[in-house]
Design a protein around this motif. Structure first.
Motif, PDB file in Angstrom:
ATOM      1  N   SER A   1       0.806  -1.215   0.000  1.00  0.00           N
ATOM      2  CA  SER A   1       0.000   0.000   0.000  1.00  0.00           C
ATOM      3  C   SER A   1       0.840   1.267   0.000  1.00  0.00           C
ATOM      4  O   SER A   1       0.368   2.316  -0.433  1.00  0.00           O
ATOM      5  N   SER A   2       2.084   1.176   0.454  1.00  0.00           N
ATOM      6  CA  SER A   2       2.905   2.385   0.598  1.00  0.00           C
ATOM      7  C   SER A   2       4.106   2.423  -0.336  1.00  0.00           C
ATOM      8  O   SER A   2       4.827   3.429  -0.370  1.00  0.00           O
ATOM      9  N   GLY A   3       4.349   1.371  -1.084  1.00  0.00           N
ATOM     10  CA  GLY A   3       5.465   1.354  -2.019  1.00  0.00           C
ATOM     11  C   GLY A   3       5.176   2.174  -3.266  1.00  0.00           C
ATOM     12  O   GLY A   3       4.034   2.592  -3.513  1.00  0.00           O
ATOM     13  N   GLN A   4       6.216   2.377  -4.069  1.00  0.00           N
ATOM     14  CA  GLN A   4       6.079   3.231  -5.242  1.00  0.00           C
ATOM     15  C   GLN A   4       5.011   2.723  -6.213  1.00  0.00           C
ATOM     16  O   GLN A   4       4.146   3.486  -6.664  1.00  0.00           O
ATOM     17  N   VAL A   5       5.054   1.441  -6.530  1.00  0.00           N
ATOM     18  CA  VAL A   5       4.095   0.896  -7.493  1.00  0.00           C
ATOM     19  C   VAL A   5       2.704   0.816  -6.879  1.00  0.00           C
ATOM     20  O   VAL A   5       1.698   1.119  -7.549  1.00  0.00           O
ATOM     21  N   ALA A   6       2.609   0.456  -5.615  1.00  0.00           N
ATOM     22  CA  ALA A   6       1.298   0.364  -4.965  1.00  0.00           C
ATOM     23  C   ALA A   6       0.594   1.715  -4.959  1.00  0.00           C
ATOM     24  O   ALA A   6      -0.618   1.804  -5.207  1.00  0.00           O
ATOM     25  N   ILE A   7       1.319   2.770  -4.694  1.00  0.00           N
ATOM     26  CA  ILE A   7       0.721   4.106  -4.683  1.00  0.00           C
ATOM     27  C   ILE A   7       0.197   4.466  -6.069  1.00  0.00           C
ATOM     28  O   ILE A   7      -0.899   5.024  -6.214  1.00  0.00           O
ATOM     29  N   GLU A   8       0.969   4.127  -7.103  1.00  0.00           N
ATOM     30  CA  GLU A   8       0.523   4.433  -8.465  1.00  0.00           C
ATOM     31  C   GLU A   8      -0.648   3.542  -8.876  1.00  0.00           C
ATOM     32  O   GLU A   8      -1.525   3.965  -9.632  1.00  0.00           O
ATOM     33  N   LEU A   9      -0.675   2.314  -8.381  1.00  0.00           N
ATOM     34  CA  LEU A   9      -1.827   1.454  -8.636  1.00  0.00           C
ATOM     35  C   LEU A   9      -3.087   2.052  -8.003  1.00  0.00           C
ATOM     36  O   LEU A   9      -4.176   2.037  -8.596  1.00  0.00           O
ATOM     37  N   ALA A  10      -2.940   2.582  -6.807  1.00  0.00           N
ATOM     38  CA  ALA A  10      -4.088   3.164  -6.122  1.00  0.00           C
ATOM     39  C   ALA A  10      -4.638   4.365  -6.880  1.00  0.00           C
ATOM     40  O   ALA A  10      -5.847   4.620  -6.870  1.00  0.00           O
TER      41      ALA A  10
ATOM     42  N   ALA B   1       2.564  -6.087  -5.176  1.00  0.00           N
ATOM     43  CA  ALA B   1       3.388  -4.883  -5.313  1.00  0.00           C
ATOM     44  C   ALA B   1       4.215  -4.642  -4.059  1.00  0.00           C
ATOM     45  O   ALA B   1       4.681  -3.528  -3.812  1.00  0.00           O
ATOM     46  N   ALA B   2       4.400  -5.677  -3.250  1.00  0.00           N
ATOM     47  CA  ALA B   2       5.197  -5.584  -2.031  1.00  0.00           C
ATOM     48  C   ALA B   2       6.426  -6.471  -2.169  1.00  0.00           C
ATOM     49  O   ALA B   2       6.384  -7.497  -2.847  1.00  0.00           O
ATOM     50  N   ALA B   3       7.514  -6.074  -1.533  1.00  0.00           N
ATOM     51  CA  ALA B   3       8.754  -6.853  -1.633  1.00  0.00           C
ATOM     52  C   ALA B   3       9.762  -6.376  -0.606  1.00  0.00           C
ATOM     53  O   ALA B   3       9.633  -5.287  -0.035  1.00  0.00           O
ATOM     54  N   TYR B   4      10.758  -7.203  -0.370  1.00  0.00           N
ATOM     55  CA  TYR B   4      11.951  -6.805   0.386  1.00  0.00           C
ATOM     56  C   TYR B   4      12.889  -6.197  -0.641  1.00  0.00           C
ATOM     57  O   TYR B   4      13.365  -6.892  -1.543  1.00  0.00           O
ATOM     58  N   THR B   5      13.161  -4.894  -0.548  1.00  0.00           N
ATOM     59  CA  THR B   5      13.932  -4.207  -1.590  1.00  0.00           C
ATOM     60  C   THR B   5      15.245  -3.610  -1.100  1.00  0.00           C
ATOM     61  O   THR B   5      15.914  -2.905  -1.865  1.00  0.00           O
ATOM     62  N   ALA B   6      15.619  -3.874   0.136  1.00  0.00           N
ATOM     63  CA  ALA B   6      16.875  -3.338   0.663  1.00  0.00           C
ATOM     64  C   ALA B   6      18.028  -4.212   0.152  1.00  0.00           C
ATOM     65  O   ALA B   6      18.444  -5.172   0.812  1.00  0.00           O
ATOM     66  N   VAL B   7      18.522  -3.876  -1.031  1.00  0.00           N
ATOM     67  CA  VAL B   7      19.463  -4.735  -1.746  1.00  0.00           C
ATOM     68  C   VAL B   7      20.718  -5.017  -0.927  1.00  0.00           C
ATOM     69  O   VAL B   7      21.147  -6.177  -0.804  1.00  0.00           O
ATOM     70  N   ASP B   8      21.332  -4.001  -0.356  1.00  0.00           N
ATOM     71  CA  ASP B   8      22.566  -4.214   0.401  1.00  0.00           C
ATOM     72  C   ASP B   8      22.299  -4.926   1.730  1.00  0.00           C
ATOM     73  O   ASP B   8      23.049  -5.815   2.140  1.00  0.00           O
ATOM     74  N   LYS B   9      21.222  -4.561   2.404  1.00  0.00           N
ATOM     75  CA  LYS B   9      20.888  -5.194   3.674  1.00  0.00           C
ATOM     76  C   LYS B   9      20.612  -6.682   3.508  1.00  0.00           C
ATOM     77  O   LYS B   9      20.872  -7.491   4.407  1.00  0.00           O
TER      78      LYS B   9
ATOM     79  N   GLY C   1      17.470   0.501 -17.792  1.00  0.00           N
ATOM     80  CA  GLY C   1      16.322   1.298 -18.196  1.00  0.00           C
ATOM     81  C   GLY C   1      15.604   1.885 -16.999  1.00  0.00           C
ATOM     82  O   GLY C   1      14.875   1.170 -16.306  1.00  0.00           O
ATOM     83  N   PRO C   2      15.773   3.181 -16.740  1.00  0.00           N
ATOM     84  CA  PRO C   2      14.984   3.806 -15.677  1.00  0.00           C
ATOM     85  C   PRO C   2      13.492   3.621 -15.963  1.00  0.00           C
ATOM     86  O   PRO C   2      13.058   3.777 -17.108  1.00  0.00           O
ATOM     87  N   THR C   3      12.720   3.295 -14.943  1.00  0.00           N
ATOM     88  CA  THR C   3      11.315   2.937 -15.165  1.00  0.00           C
ATOM     89  C   THR C   3      10.406   3.616 -14.155  1.00  0.00           C
ATOM     90  O   THR C   3      10.590   3.464 -12.948  1.00  0.00           O
ATOM     91  N   SER C   4       9.435   4.330 -14.669  1.00  0.00           N
ATOM     92  CA  SER C   4       8.470   5.021 -13.822  1.00  0.00           C
ATOM     93  C   SER C   4       7.534   4.028 -13.145  1.00  0.00           C
ATOM     94  O   SER C   4       6.989   3.127 -13.784  1.00  0.00           O
ATOM     95  N   ALA C   5       7.322   4.204 -11.848  1.00  0.00           N
ATOM     96  CA  ALA C   5       6.383   3.352 -11.121  1.00  0.00           C
ATOM     97  C   ALA C   5       4.979   3.475 -11.701  1.00  0.00           C
ATOM     98  O   ALA C   5       4.202   2.505 -11.689  1.00  0.00           O
ATOM     99  N   ALA C   6       4.655   4.645 -12.235  1.00  0.00           N
ATOM    100  CA  ALA C   6       3.335   4.835 -12.836  1.00  0.00           C
ATOM    101  C   ALA C   6       3.145   3.927 -14.040  1.00  0.00           C
ATOM    102  O   ALA C   6       2.084   3.318 -14.227  1.00  0.00           O
ATOM    103  N   ARG C   7       4.186   3.813 -14.868  1.00  0.00           N
ATOM    104  CA  ARG C   7       4.080   2.953 -16.047  1.00  0.00           C
ATOM    105  C   ARG C   7       4.040   1.481 -15.652  1.00  0.00           C
ATOM    106  O   ARG C   7       3.391   0.670 -16.308  1.00  0.00           O
ATOM    107  N   ILE C   8       4.761   1.110 -14.580  1.00  0.00           N
ATOM    108  CA  ILE C   8       4.713  -0.275 -14.104  1.00  0.00           C
ATOM    109  C   ILE C   8       3.298  -0.608 -13.655  1.00  0.00           C
ATOM    110  O   ILE C   8       2.766  -1.680 -13.958  1.00  0.00           O
ATOM    111  N   ALA C   9       2.683   0.319 -12.921  1.00  0.00           N
ATOM    112  CA  ALA C   9       1.310   0.102 -12.467  1.00  0.00           C
ATOM    113  C   ALA C   9       0.371  -0.084 -13.654  1.00  0.00           C
ATOM    114  O   ALA C   9      -0.476  -0.995 -13.661  1.00  0.00           O
ATOM    115  N   GLU C  10       0.525   0.748 -14.675  1.00  0.00           N
ATOM    116  CA  GLU C  10      -0.324   0.637 -15.861  1.00  0.00           C
ATOM    117  C   GLU C  10      -0.098  -0.694 -16.573  1.00  0.00           C
ATOM    118  O   GLU C  10      -1.043  -1.314 -17.073  1.00  0.00           O
TER     119      GLU C  10
END
Length: 283
Positions: free
Chosen positions: A8-17, A54-62, A178-187
Motif C-alpha cells: 500500500s505504501s510502495g512506489q508501485v502500490a501508490i501508483e496502482l491506487a 506490489a510488495a517486496a523486500y527491496t533493501a538490496v545491500d541489507k 532502463g529507468p522505469t516510472s512506477a506509474a508505467r509499471i502500475a499501468e
C-alpha cells in the motif's frame, strides 16, 4: 473485477491506487509477507478476481546479511499467493527485477535468457519467480529495473536531495539499464490482468523497462537538466563506489514480448518530467 493488491505504501502500490482506486490494498499490518500463510489467507478472505503483488523486500545491500528474511518475503510469500490464485483460477502478477541476471555482455536480455544473480536480493527474487511459475494457473512475472516516482526512496529523489547542497557529484557510469516510472509499471500490471483472465496461455515472464537505456550518470544528468539544477556529474566505475551487494553492469532488458498485452516501452525522459512536476506540486 475485484482486484487485490499486496502493498500500500510502495512506489508501485501508490501508483496502482491512483489508477485503480476501487482495488483493495493490503498494508503490512493487514498481510505481513514474512508470514506466507497470512498472504494465502488474505486471498481466501477477500475472494478477489485478480491479485497483484506490489510488495517486496527491496533493501538490496541489507539483504546480504538478511537473506533468509528476503527469501521469505520475495519467494515464499509470492509462492503462497500464486498457489492460492492458481487454486481459484484467477490472474496473479508478480513484479521482479533485472537483478536476476549477472549483467555480463552488452546486449538486452530476453525473458528466457539464463539467470545468474550476483547478490542475495537477486537470488530471493529469482526464487520467487520460480515459485510463481511452479504454481501454474494464470500468472505473469514482470521484470523491471531502476524504479522511480515522486514517492518513497529512489534515485531521482536522492539526486534532487544531494543537489541541494552540492554542485558536483560522482555517479556510476558503467551500469547500464532502463529507468522505469512506477506509474508505467502500475499501468502495465493493470493491462496484463485482463489478458491473463481471458487467456491463461499468455502466462509467462515479461520484461518492462523505460527507454532508452542509460547509465546512472546519464540518468543523473537528465534529472538535473529537467529540474533546472546546475550540477556537474562526473562518471565513475562501479569499483570506485563499492557496495555490500554487487550490481549487474548490464541491466538492459528486451521488452519486445510485451506486445502480447499491447504494451509499448515507455520513454523515461517523459516520465521523469511528470515525476518532477508531481514533486513540485508537493512542495
Amino acid at each position: 473485477m475485484t482486484l487485490l493488491v499486496f502493498g500500500s505504501s510502495g512506489q508501485v502500490a501508490i501508483e496502482l491506487a491512483r489508477r485503480a482506486p476501487d482495488a483493495v490494498f493490503l498494508s503490512r499490518a493487514e498481510a505481513d509477507l514474512s508470514d506466507p500463510d497470512a498472504c494465502a489467507a488474505a486471498i481466501a478472505a477477500h475472494a478477489p478476481s485478480a491479485v497483484i503483488n506490489a510488495a517486496a523486500y527491496t533493501a538490496v545491500d541489507k539483504a546480504e546479511d538478511d537473506e533468509a528474511l528476503a527469501t521469505t518475503i520475495n519467494a515464499k510469500a509470492p509462492a503462497a499467493m500464486a498457489e492460492a490464485c492458481a487454486a481459484r483460477d484467477i490472474p496473479f502478477v508478480q513484479i521482479s527485477t533485472d537483478y536476476v541476471f549477472d549483467g555480463s555482455g552488452d546486449t538486452p536480455r530476453a525473458p528466457d535468457a539464463p539467470t545468474a544473480p550476483l547478490n542475495a536480493y537477486g537470488r530471493s527474487k529469482l526464487a520467487g519467480e520460480e515459485a510463481v511459475r511452479a504454481a501454474g494457473g494464470r500468472w505473469a512475472v514482470l521484470r523491471t529495473s531502476w524504479v522511480f516516482s515522486a514517492h518513497g526512496n529512489n534515485f531521482v529523489k536522492t539526486m534532487l536531495r544531494l543537489s541541494g547542497t552540492r554542485d558536483a557529484l560522482n555517479v556510476v557510469d558503467d551500469q547500464i539499464g532502463g529507468p522505469t516510472s512506477a506509474a508505467r509499471i502500475a499501468e502495465a500490471c493493470l493491462a496484463i490482468v485482463p489478458v491473463l483472465a481471458r487467456d491463461a496461455g499468455t502466462s509467462g515472464v515479461y520484461h518492462f523497462t523505460g527507454g532508452p537505456d542509460a547509465s546512472w550518470a546519464d540518468f543523473a544528468r537528465a534529472i538535473f537538466v529537467a529540474a533546472g539544477r546546475q550540477v556537474t556529474v562526473t562518471g565513475i566505475p562501479s569499483s570506485d563506489y563499492p557496495t555490500p551487494a554487487r550490481r549487474p553492469l548490464n541491466s538492459r532488458l528486451d521488452c519486445a514480448t510485451l506486445a502480447t498485452f499491447g504494451i509499448d516501452r515507455p520513454d523515461w525522459r517523459r516520465d521523469l518530467g511528470e515525476v518532477l512536476q508531481d514533486l513540485g506540486e508537493q512542495t
